[in-house]
Design a protein around this motif. Structure first.
Motif, PDB file in Angstrom:
ATOM      1  N   ILE A 176      39.179  41.678  51.499  1.00 41.81           N
ATOM      2  CA  ILE A 176      38.633  40.479  51.103  1.00 41.81           C
ATOM      3  C   ILE A 176      38.468  39.327  52.069  1.00 41.81           C
ATOM      4  O   ILE A 176      39.549  38.996  52.444  1.00 41.81           O
ATOM      5  CB  ILE A 176      39.366  40.201  49.746  1.00 41.81           C
ATOM      6  N   HIS A 177      37.226  38.986  52.067  1.00 41.96           N
ATOM      7  CA  HIS A 177      37.057  37.807  53.283  1.00 41.96           C
ATOM      8  C   HIS A 177      36.309  36.579  52.660  1.00 41.96           C
ATOM      9  O   HIS A 177      36.005  35.903  53.533  1.00 41.96           O
ATOM     10  CB  HIS A 177      36.313  38.551  54.517  1.00 41.96           C
ATOM     11  N   ARG A 178      36.041  36.586  51.518  1.00 41.35           N
ATOM     12  CA  ARG A 178      35.407  35.688  51.158  1.00 41.35           C
ATOM     13  C   ARG A 178      36.292  34.459  50.241  1.00 41.35           C
ATOM     14  O   ARG A 178      37.700  34.596  50.188  1.00 41.35           O
ATOM     15  CB  ARG A 178      34.219  35.908  50.105  1.00 41.35           C
ATOM     16  N   MET A 179      35.719  33.366  49.640  1.00 38.51           N
ATOM     17  CA  MET A 179      36.580  32.317  48.966  1.00 38.51           C
ATOM     18  C   MET A 179      37.271  32.976  47.688  1.00 38.51           C
ATOM     19  O   MET A 179      36.530  33.612  46.907  1.00 38.51           O
ATOM     20  CB  MET A 179      35.817  31.128  48.678  1.00 38.51           C
ATOM     21  N   HIS A 239      36.970  35.846  43.071  1.00 39.53           N
ATOM     22  CA  HIS A 239      36.095  35.140  44.246  1.00 39.53           C
ATOM     23  C   HIS A 239      35.144  34.009  43.405  1.00 39.53           C
ATOM     24  O   HIS A 239      34.655  34.123  42.448  1.00 39.53           O
ATOM     25  CB  HIS A 239      35.638  36.219  45.021  1.00 39.53           C
TER      26      HIS A 239
END
Length: 65
Positions: A27-30, A60
């Motif tokens: 997971i690399h998002r806000m 997210h």
């Protein structure tokens, strides 16, 4: 170790903290993480240790207009 992640039981290996779990999930998002009923500040992910049976909700952010 078994964790409850977004309402589903899941086996995870090689992770000891929330930060490591998020990285292992790719997971690399806000996101917002709730750990055992408490919202974690982003700078607290590395210090939040995981234990057998912990419950996490990871959501997210979605933009829109």
């Amino acid at each position: 170790m078994k964790l409850k992640l977004n309402g589903k039981e899941r086996d995870v290996e090689g992770v000891a903290t929330v930060e490591e779990l998020v990285a292992s999930l790719g997971i690399h998002r806000m996101i917002v993480v709730e750990h055992n009923g408490a919202i974690l500040p982003r700078d607290g992910y590395a210090a939040a240790r995981l234990a057998e049976g912990d419950e996490l909700e990871i959501v997210h952010m979605v933009g829109g207009g």
